[in-house]
Design a protein around this motif. Structure first.
Motif, PDB file in Angstrom:
ATOM      1  N   ALA A 135       8.040  19.709  42.556  1.00  0.00           N
ATOM      2  CA  ALA A 135       8.065  18.390  41.919  1.00  0.00           C
ATOM      3  C   ALA A 135       8.771  18.467  40.566  1.00  0.00           C
TER       4      ALA A 135
ATOM      5  N   ASP B 158      12.436  16.460  39.459  1.00  0.00           N
ATOM      6  CA  ASP B 158      12.575  15.633  38.268  1.00  0.00           C
ATOM      7  C   ASP B 158      13.608  16.204  37.300  1.00  0.00           C
TER       8      ASP B 158
ATOM      9  N   LEU C 246      12.531   3.341  39.080  1.00  0.00           N
ATOM     10  CA  LEU C 246      11.284   4.058  39.365  1.00  0.00           C
ATOM     11  C   LEU C 246      10.084   3.286  38.840  1.00  0.00           C
TER      12      LEU C 246
ATOM     13  N   SER D 191       4.533   5.102  37.052  1.00  0.00           N
ATOM     14  CA  SER D 191       3.888   6.400  37.304  1.00  0.00           C
ATOM     15  C   SER D 191       4.913   7.498  37.536  1.00  0.00           C
ATOM     16  N   SER D 192       6.002   7.180  38.253  1.00  0.00           N
ATOM     17  CA  SER D 192       7.052   8.166  38.509  1.00  0.00           C
ATOM     18  C   SER D 192       7.815   8.498  37.231  1.00  0.00           C
TER      19      SER D 192
ATOM     20  N   ARG E 154       5.652  10.802  35.109  1.00  0.00           N
ATOM     21  CA  ARG E 154       5.676  12.178  35.615  1.00  0.00           C
ATOM     22  C   ARG E 154       6.980  12.875  35.228  1.00  0.00           C
ATOM     23  N   ALA E 155       8.108  12.165  35.368  1.00  0.00           N
ATOM     24  CA  ALA E 155       9.403  12.753  35.042  1.00  0.00           C
ATOM     25  C   ALA E 155       9.500  13.087  33.558  1.00  0.00           C
TER      26      ALA E 155
ATOM     27  N   THR F 195       0.205   4.299  32.475  1.00  0.00           N
ATOM     28  CA  THR F 195       0.091   3.824  33.855  1.00  0.00           C
ATOM     29  C   THR F 195      -1.347   3.416  34.117  1.00  0.00           C
TER      30      THR F 195
END
Length: 331
Positions: free
Chosen positions: A48, A52, A93, A96-97, A100-101, A131
């Motif tokens: 993951a 990213d 995106l 939440s994405s 994370r990135a 988020t």
């Protein structure tokens, strides 16, 4: 200021990414190796991070930024806006994405600063978007009972599925922790009048979880009446506790499919995963009056803050029951 920073690092000023086309890739590679070797992160987590960071590196190179030492806070803010807006090459995106990135990018820049790959850490000014907190899905006690009691226990498949599901709910362990167990682990535990199971969690940290009578009985039935029939089907010996029909260790994907099929047969709406029973384990303990720090130890959470999300679940459940049952809850 940017030119002075590059001179201090031995880099010429400017943004000539052709001369330093490998600097970004090397930095990401070193960072991922650090996460794997020194931090002990799981392979799925590493993958993951790589996805990213590969996207981030591609964005930097497209803008002639060839090393992490050339990145400024304004670049990071532009990248965040790019992730949110999307373009012809990628879809916008979700928050939440993006969060994370950006966490991956912040950690990459912090690592680069610590290792001397960059004179500054621009990531300190980057704040991932907030988020919404997603409460874990927990089954009701009635649903769990229907799920577990609905598994037939007169065949190796049924005995294995019953043992797996009873242990997921009875111990609150992660599916990866249960699939890592071998036969000897359970043989020793079942011989104890007050069985406690030792599992290895994240970061190779071990903890002891109690093994209730229902789970202990289901595992013993699988070991005695189910597993031997499948263990002989494989040419390669395996001590794994849970097997597939070919006698090989059960995979996480197969465990997910077992829960899906058993939940469907029990009439429980999905999608559910092995973590659903872990969530149910924690929620039902708190509903029954267990202290949140005891639940923290049983789940293997490093921080009680992680466990406290389950207190929100139980509070929400209480509100729902009140709204449905009290005659003056609604106007």
């Amino acid at each position: 200021m940017r030119a002075a920073e590059h001179s201090a690092l031995g880099h010429p000023p400017g943004r000539d990414h052709t001369a330093r086309s490998d600097a970004l890739g090397d930095a990401v590679g070193d960072f991922l190796a650090h996460l794997r070797v020194e931090r002990g992160l799981a392979d799925n987590t590493i993958r993951a991070y790589r996805r990213d960071l590969d996207r981030y590196v591609g964005w930097l190179r497209a803008r002639a930024i060839g090393s992490l030492g050339q990145v400024e806070p304004a670049d990071l803010h532009r990248y965040e806006r790019w992730l949110a807006a999307g373009d012809e090459d990628h879809q916008a995106l979700a928050a939440s994405s993006i969060a994370r990135a950006l966490v991956a990018i912040r950690r990459l820049h912090a690592f680069a600063a610590q290792e001397g790959l960059s004179a500054t850490d621009p990531g300190t000014e980057l704040h991932p978007p907030r988020t919404g907190r997603h409460l874990p899905k927990a089954l009701s006690v009635e649903e769990v009972t229907r799920l577990l009691d609905g598994v037939e226990r007169d065949s190796p498949r049924g005995l294995r599925d019953a043992a797996l599901l009873e242990m997921l709910y009875g111990t609150g362990a992660r599916i990866s922790e249960l699939l890592a167990l071998d036969v000897d682990d359970l043989t020793r535990v079942l011989a104890d009048p007050r069985p406690g199971l030792r599992v290895t969690g994240k970061g190779n940290k071990q903890r002891m979880v109690p093994l209730g009578s229902y789970a202990a009985a289901a595992v013993e039935a699988w070991l005695v009446r189910g597993r031997p029939a499948w263990a002989t089907r494989s040419r390669a010996f395996t001590a794994a506790l849970f097997l597939n029909t070919r006698g090989a260790p059960l995979s996480r994907q197969s465990a997910w499919e077992i829960l899906q099929s058993r939940a469907l047969a029990a009439g429980i709406p999905g999608p559910l995963g092995p973590h659903s029973l872990r969530h149910s384990f924690a929620t039902h303990l708190l509903d029954g009056g267990a202290d949140v720090r005891v639940v923290q130890e049983l789940l293997g959470h490093a921080s009680v803050t992680t466990t406290q999300i389950y207190t929100e679940v139980t509070a929400q459940h209480l509100r729902e029951v009140y709204a449905a049952a009290h005659p003056r809850a609604r106007g």
